[in-house]
Design an enzyme around this catalytic site. Structure first.
Site, PDB file in Angstrom:
ATOM      1  N   PRO A  39     -32.685 -90.720  86.946  1.00  0.00           N
ATOM      2  CA  PRO A  39     -31.428 -91.175  87.537  1.00  0.00           C
ATOM      3  C   PRO A  39     -30.201 -90.498  86.926  1.00  0.00           C
ATOM      4  O   PRO A  39     -30.028 -90.526  85.721  1.00  0.00           O
ATOM      5  CB  PRO A  39     -31.425 -92.676  87.185  1.00  0.00           C
ATOM      6  CG  PRO A  39     -32.199 -92.754  85.902  1.00  0.00           C
ATOM      7  CD  PRO A  39     -33.223 -91.655  85.947  1.00  0.00           C
ATOM      8  N   ASP A  78     -28.240 -94.022  87.278  1.00  0.00           N
ATOM      9  CA  ASP A  78     -28.015 -94.558  85.953  1.00  0.00           C
ATOM     10  C   ASP A  78     -26.598 -95.120  85.943  1.00  0.00           C
ATOM     11  O   ASP A  78     -25.667 -94.450  86.381  1.00  0.00           O
ATOM     12  CB  ASP A  78     -28.135 -93.430  84.922  1.00  0.00           C
ATOM     13  CG  ASP A  78     -28.780 -93.895  83.641  1.00  0.00           C
ATOM     14  OD1 ASP A  78     -28.862 -95.119  83.439  1.00  0.00           O
ATOM     15  OD2 ASP A  78     -29.197 -93.047  82.837  1.00  0.00           O
ATOM     16  N   TRP A 527     -30.609 -95.483  77.544  1.00  0.00           N
ATOM     17  CA  TRP A 527     -31.799 -94.636  77.707  1.00  0.00           C
ATOM     18  C   TRP A 527     -33.070 -95.482  77.835  1.00  0.00           C
ATOM     19  O   TRP A 527     -34.073 -95.017  78.338  1.00  0.00           O
ATOM     20  CB  TRP A 527     -31.934 -93.671  76.524  1.00  0.00           C
ATOM     21  CG  TRP A 527     -30.877 -92.620  76.546  1.00  0.00           C
ATOM     22  CD1 TRP A 527     -29.684 -92.641  75.881  1.00  0.00           C
ATOM     23  CD2 TRP A 527     -30.882 -91.403  77.289  1.00  0.00           C
ATOM     24  NE1 TRP A 527     -28.970 -91.509  76.163  1.00  0.00           N
ATOM     25  CE2 TRP A 527     -29.676 -90.729  77.011  1.00  0.00           C
ATOM     26  CE3 TRP A 527     -31.812 -90.805  78.158  1.00  0.00           C
ATOM     27  CZ2 TRP A 527     -29.362 -89.498  77.580  1.00  0.00           C
ATOM     28  CZ3 TRP A 527     -31.498 -89.571  78.717  1.00  0.00           C
ATOM     29  CH2 TRP A 527     -30.289 -88.939  78.422  1.00  0.00           C
ATOM     30  N   GLN A 577     -33.849 -82.968  78.219  1.00  0.00           N
ATOM     31  CA  GLN A 577     -34.450 -84.290  78.372  1.00  0.00           C
ATOM     32  C   GLN A 577     -35.699 -84.486  77.523  1.00  0.00           C
ATOM     33  O   GLN A 577     -36.277 -85.571  77.515  1.00  0.00           O
ATOM     34  CB  GLN A 577     -34.767 -84.576  79.844  1.00  0.00           C
ATOM     35  CG  GLN A 577     -33.540 -84.628  80.727  1.00  0.00           C
ATOM     36  CD  GLN A 577     -32.569 -85.723  80.343  1.00  0.00           C
ATOM     37  OE1 GLN A 577     -32.941 -86.742  79.778  1.00  0.00           O
ATOM     38  NE2 GLN A 577     -31.285 -85.511  80.622  1.00  0.00           N
ATOM     39  N   TRP A 581     -34.807 -88.380  78.611  1.00  0.00           N
ATOM     40  CA  TRP A 581     -35.627 -89.141  79.545  1.00  0.00           C
ATOM     41  C   TRP A 581     -37.120 -88.906  79.393  1.00  0.00           C
ATOM     42  O   TRP A 581     -37.919 -89.839  79.460  1.00  0.00           O
ATOM     43  CB  TRP A 581     -35.159 -88.797  80.964  1.00  0.00           C
ATOM     44  CG  TRP A 581     -35.676 -89.713  82.016  1.00  0.00           C
ATOM     45  CD1 TRP A 581     -35.527 -91.064  82.076  1.00  0.00           C
ATOM     46  CD2 TRP A 581     -36.416 -89.331  83.177  1.00  0.00           C
ATOM     47  NE1 TRP A 581     -36.118 -91.544  83.219  1.00  0.00           N
ATOM     48  CE2 TRP A 581     -36.661 -90.510  83.908  1.00  0.00           C
ATOM     49  CE3 TRP A 581     -36.873 -88.111  83.677  1.00  0.00           C
ATOM     50  CZ2 TRP A 581     -37.354 -90.497  85.116  1.00  0.00           C
ATOM     51  CZ3 TRP A 581     -37.553 -88.095  84.877  1.00  0.00           C
ATOM     52  CH2 TRP A 581     -37.799 -89.287  85.587  1.00  0.00           C
ATOM     53  N   LYS A 614     -22.206 -71.410  76.878  1.00  0.00           N
ATOM     54  CA  LYS A 614     -22.342 -72.724  77.506  1.00  0.00           C
ATOM     55  C   LYS A 614     -21.160 -72.957  78.426  1.00  0.00           C
ATOM     56  O   LYS A 614     -20.050 -72.519  78.144  1.00  0.00           O
ATOM     57  CB  LYS A 614     -22.347 -73.805  76.430  1.00  0.00           C
ATOM     58  CG  LYS A 614     -23.733 -74.203  75.985  1.00  0.00           C
ATOM     59  CD  LYS A 614     -23.677 -75.489  75.187  1.00  0.00           C
ATOM     60  CE  LYS A 614     -25.092 -75.956  74.859  1.00  0.00           C
ATOM     61  NZ  LYS A 614     -25.102 -77.138  74.035  1.00  0.00           N
ATOM     62  N   LYS A 617     -15.513 -77.400  80.201  1.00  0.00           N
ATOM     63  CA  LYS A 617     -14.170 -77.491  80.755  1.00  0.00           C
ATOM     64  C   LYS A 617     -13.195 -76.656  79.929  1.00  0.00           C
ATOM     65  O   LYS A 617     -12.369 -75.944  80.468  1.00  0.00           O
ATOM     66  CB  LYS A 617     -13.716 -78.956  80.765  1.00  0.00           C
ATOM     67  CG  LYS A 617     -13.986 -79.627  82.094  1.00  0.00           C
ATOM     68  CD  LYS A 617     -13.361 -81.016  82.118  1.00  0.00           C
ATOM     69  CE  LYS A 617     -14.022 -81.823  83.238  1.00  0.00           C
ATOM     70  NZ  LYS A 617     -13.975 -83.246  82.999  1.00  0.00           N
TER      71      LYS A 617
END
Ligand SMILES: [Zn+2]
Ligand SMILES: [Zn+2]
Length: 990
Positions: A39, A78, A527, A577, A581, A614, A617
């Site tokens: 999610p 989520d 989590w 993840q 997750w 990476k 912003k």
């Protein structure tokens, strides 16, 4: 070709005809292929990495559907935890926990609930736009009562297994968010930092035990323990120094600012002293134990007797520092452990408050944020002549994964899940999982499991699944609630909302002492929510049986689990993840003793910018998925990720690469289809005859089935990249060899039969190719499929229904093609590879000496005698290399002599090329007949006159004449030089 426009059309078609729903309906009775959706948060916009993950999910799910499985796809969201709370804080213009309490938890929770789905529409549109087929209408939402109830049920199982406990421990802690974090959250937020590292001096109080063998003159000199730290702010919390009893230590004498001093440090660490010194004594670490020192900052109310001593620390290493470690038990995991292990009681000095500010009344750094206090403390040490030296230390330091505040280690009472006690099962469950890429299994993921720590479950926050622990205010009796029903029975109240602050008001009587049972304050790690999704998305077990008070009886559970979509056949998310997750999913199912909850997992690399940086912003290098999709189409973006590199590698996102893919791959595929639709015969039988074909046709069909075989073999192993690359190669072969060498059969066939056969073959190949490509590029394959099937002959079907059954309305309702091994001809494929290699070399020879391919040559000699009998293959070489004959010798050799006859033919070819180009520029289709007029000198004119009929036939001219003046207007005209003579040509429509 305008792929984005085509995609919009296809999207409307899918929606109008409910193709996704039909694709599910079709397979309702088939065996299941279970997929779990990780999610995302919908309170931020989808990014390019979401496109990547969704592309890899969708291809497998579409493939499995076409292979005959029923693939349910439930979307999920989520909603709990810090990401949402941060948004709410921003909206309300507040920044601390105190602010939240001031405005009221009610109001804060309301704002959280509202901001959960800020960008839900954007997410749904994005999901649909990229062709990710998932059921958005019946999605699971982690903040729904049903979802929370399932999570509570899971927590109760864990409690009953004795694996949920409360402890006072040093935990990673975000001072801004005011909550501790779990180790998997910490693992996601490491950054490189440069911080002050200082060597400071703790004065030895009583040197009596060290006096032996020291000269009288040196005895008077003051003695210090030399200590190294990177966190000066922890010094006020110091209660002890630790040495390794197994090390050798030394006392050295040196001169510091015109005074003599003695320093104690590990012998192995003498390298940190960068000045002249004299070693005056060597001592065993063991002999330092129990020595007392003068505190740098004396804690009030603490008697010196119980504190400020040297203690035994066998964890002290000789890798860095001085071999003497300063111990502040409130701010270090090891520190706490070593202090707890002492016989005598040391105090735990919590000299920092919950918001990360120094508690130091009377000091300059009182109320300062810890990292800011560092500099003040260092300055103070220097002033007091306790600083030996200062360095800058570069290391990885954890930051809050949500708010980017540097974390601190902080003593707190928290609730933990005893994951360490199921470590063996975690590791053995991981063995049963198929990881793509495979090195993650025992690498990144396996290593994580080997070092697993107890799960810090509780968060001192607001918007989350409330920890379902009720505690007696009088006798501390604890009850863990596992269902709404249970809570309603105990409290005799209707429970409508499971969130704070509402749930905090539900109390009941203690069954032991009659006191008031009240819920503890904490909510849980979000989590844990997402890790519980295999169960909670289905409201397990409540939706499956009338479970009044769910029992943990294993048998009962096993029975119910059979009804659940469990375990997943496939999941897919980013490599990050492994500590998110992927880990929490496995942890929850392992805690429930149900084995691994997924069988196959694709974990893709992260997306970087073109320079390998990476995306962030602050760097301004974020790629917005919509930009790519609107320019190149979702299919291009998807196929880019399938082919760019192996799945686990980081992806350097470069517009140039995607542009290239669009131009080469997609344009090639599209142009191949356009060629077919322009020249091929219409009304093609749905089952084209594929016997008695020419070698070239046999070859492309062999290649198709070979491709089909390999694509299936790879996709069965979840190897998307190899499959996609094979398809890419095939399309190159189809266009640059099969179509190019078949052109004449379509454009100037020797017989109707010849054209018919070529049309049937190309149709057959294209139709099967669209099916093979459908899971990868769902849009363009749909468009091609629908165009191709429009010309499928319906005459052999009795009814429309029968026709639709054989030729469904969408490529995504088709079965995935099955390869026919009998049609794969390895010998022919090998020969054709050789033919292509020969032509490649011959053309390279032409290029080297600067003879254009249009200029016919007499002879090519090749060494491959096996081809001697393959007349059709030799013909292909002749056409491609443009030679009159192929002969055999030992070396590949091109006869480069241009006879006057060859020269003349070359000139004719050049003129034909120019005319074709003019037709194209004039927007004429190949069937349109034209009128041509030319003007040129004797040499050129005589050649044109001689070859007149040939030129007319090749360029579809009904009248060709010479004229000196050009009075009329022409559709296109051109003047160019050929063999140093000028030639003017004008053309117009008939
Ligand atoms: Zn934070
Ligand atoms: Zn009680």
């Amino acid at each position: 070709m305008n792929l984005p426009k085509i995609e919009q059309k296809i999207l409307r078609f899918w929606q109008r005809e409910k193709i996704f729903q039909k694709s599910l309906e079709n397979r309702k009775k088939c065996s299941k292929f279970v997929f779990y959706e990780g999610p995302p948060y919908a309170n931020g916009k989808p990014g390019i990495h979401h496109l990547l993950a969704r592309a890899f999910k969708d291809i497998i799910l579409r493939y499995k559907t076409m292979r005959g499985f029923y693939v349910e796809r439930k979307a999920g969201w989520d909603t709990h935890g810090l990401p949402t709370e941060m948004e709410a804080e921003k909206k309300l213009g507040i920044n601390t926990k105190k602010d939240i309490e001031k405005i009221g938890i009610d109001k804060f929770i309301k704002t959280c609930r509202e901001s959960v789905f800020t960008y839900k529409k954007e997410w749904e549109n994005f999901t649909k736009r990229i062709g990710y087929w998932i059921d958005l209408e019946n999605s699971y939402i982690t903040c729904s009562n049903e979802y929370i109830e399932s999570v509570w049920w899971i927590l109760k199982q864990i409690w009953e297994r004795g694996l949920l406990y409360q402890d006072y421990k040093v935990v990673p802690y975000c001072p801004r968010c005011g909550t501790s974090l779990s180790s998997h959250e910490v693992a996601q937020g490491y950054k490189k930092v440069a911080e002050p590292a200082i060597f400071l001096k703790f004065k030895v109080k009583d040197v009596k035990g060290l006096e032996a063998d020291i000269e009288q003159k040196d005895l008077k000199i003051p003695t210090y323990f030399l200590v190294w730290t990177t966190t000066p702010w922890t010094l006020p919390g110091n209660v002890a120094l630790a040495v390794n009893p197994n090390f050798s230590y030394v006392i050295i004498k040196l001169r510091v600012e015109n005074n003599d001093e003695k320093l104690i440090l590990a012998k192995e660490r003498l390298g940190v002293i960068d000045q002249k010194y004299q070693t005056i004594k060597e001592i065993n670490g063991r002999d330092l134990l129990g020595l007392e020192y003068e505190p740098i900052y004396r804690a009030s109310g603490v008697s010196d007797k119980s504190v400020y001593k040297v203690i035994d620390g066998d964890f002290v290493s000789s890798d860095e520092g001085t071999g003497i470690v300063h111990i502040a038990p409130a701010f270090g995991e090891e520190d706490m452990k070593v202090i707890k292990a002492q016989d005598s009681s040391f105090p735990i000095l919590l000299t920092v408050d919950g918001s990360g500010k120094m508690r130091a009344p009377g000091y300059k750094w009182n109320n300062m944020f810890v990292k800011d206090a560092d500099n003040e403390i260092v300055a103070d040490l220097k002033y007091r002549n306790l600083l030996y030296k200062k360095e800058i230390y570069h290391h990885d330091y954890p930051f809050c994964w949500r708010c980017d505040t540097p974390l601190i280690y902080y003593a707190k009472t928290s609730w933990f899940i005893k994951i360490t006690s199921v470590k063996k099962q975690l590791i053995s469950n991981n063995k049963k999982i198929n990881w793509i890429p495979d090195y993650l299994k025992y690498g990144r993921f396996g290593e994580w499991l080997r070092d697993v720590k107890d799960w810090n479950l509780s968060r001192e926050r607001f918007w989350g699944t409330p920890l379902p622990v009720w505690q007696c205010q009088k006798c501390n009796n604890i009850i863990v609630i596992g269902s709404i029903n249970e809570l309603e029975e105990l409290s005799n109240k209707k429970v409508k909302d499971l969130h704070r602050p509402y749930i905090d008001r539900i109390t009941f009587r203690c069954n032991k002492c009659g006191g008031v049972m009240k819920r503890v304050d904490e909510v849980i790690d979000c989590w844990f929510d997402s890790g519980s999704m295999p169960f909670a998305q289905a409201h397990f077990p409540f939706a499956f049986a009338r479970v009044q008070r769910p029992k943990s009886k294993a048998q009962n559970l096993e029975k119910l689990i059979k009804k659940l979509n469990f375990p997943a056949d496939f999941i897919c998310e980013g490599i990050d993840q492994t500590r998110g997750w992927f880990y929490t999913l496995l942890a929850v199912s392992t805690l429930l003793d149900l084995g691994p909850c997924y069988k196959n997992v694709i974990s893709h690399g992260i997306v970087l910018d073109a320079n390998g940086q990476k995306m962030s912003k602050s760097r301004g290098n974020i790629i917005i998925p919509e930009e790519i999709i609107e320019k190149y189409g979702a299919d291009t973006a998807r196929f880019y990720f399938y082919t760019i590199n192996s799945v686990g590698e980081p992806k350097r996102f470069d517009f140039k690469d995607i542009e290239d893919l669009y131009r080469r791959f997609f344009a090639t595929l599209w142009n191949t289809y356009i060629f077919f639709s322009t020249y091929a015969e219409k009304d093609i039988s749905p089952k084209p005859r594929i016997q008695n074909l020419c070698l070239l046709d046999k070859w492309i069909i062999s290649r198709l089935h070979n491709l089909n075989y390999k694509v299936i073999r790879n996709l069965e192993k979840y190897d998307v990249v190899s499959s996609a690359r094979l398809i890419k190669e095939f399309i190159e072969e189809l266009s640059n060899w099969y179509v190019r060498r078949s052109r004449r059969k379509f454009q100037k066939p020797n017989s109707k039969k010849e054209k018919n056969q070529a049309s049937q073959t190309l149709y057959y190949v294209l139709l099967n190719l669209t099916k093979l490509l459908a899971p990868f590029c769902p849009f363009i394959s749909e468009q091609l499929y629908r165009d191709l099937t429009k010309i499928t002959s319906r005459s052999s079907f009795a009814t429309i229904a029968e026709f639709r059954l054989a030729i469904p309305e969408s490529v995504h309702l088709c079965d995935y093609p099955k390869p026919d091994k009998r049609l794969i001809n390895p010998r022919l494929e090998k020969q054709m590879r050789e033919v292509r290699e020969i032509t490649k070399q011959a053309l390279a020879q032409r290029a080297k000496i600067g003879i254009k391919v249009r200029q016919p040559l007499n002879e090519l000699r090749i060494k491959n005698h096996e081809l001697r009998r393959e007349k059709e293959l030799l013909e292909l070489i002749k056409e491609e290399v443009n030679v009159k004959k192929v002969s055999f010798g030992n070396k590949l050799m091109l006869d480069t002599k241009i006879t006057p006859e060859l020269k003349e033919e070359g000139i004719v070819r050049e003129i034909i090329r120019q005319i074709q180009q003019m037709r194209k520029d004039g927007g004429l289709n190949p069937r349109q007949k034209i009128y041509l007029r030319y003007s040129g000198k004797e040499f050129i004119s005589s050649i044109i006159e001689k070859w007149k009929e040939f030129i007319k036939q090749e360029t579809n001219i009904f009248k060709l004449e010479q004229a000196s003046k050009r009075r009329e207007r022409f559709l296109a005209e051109k003047e160019f030089s050929i063999e140093k003579e000028n030639l003017w040509i004008g053309i117009k429509k008939r």
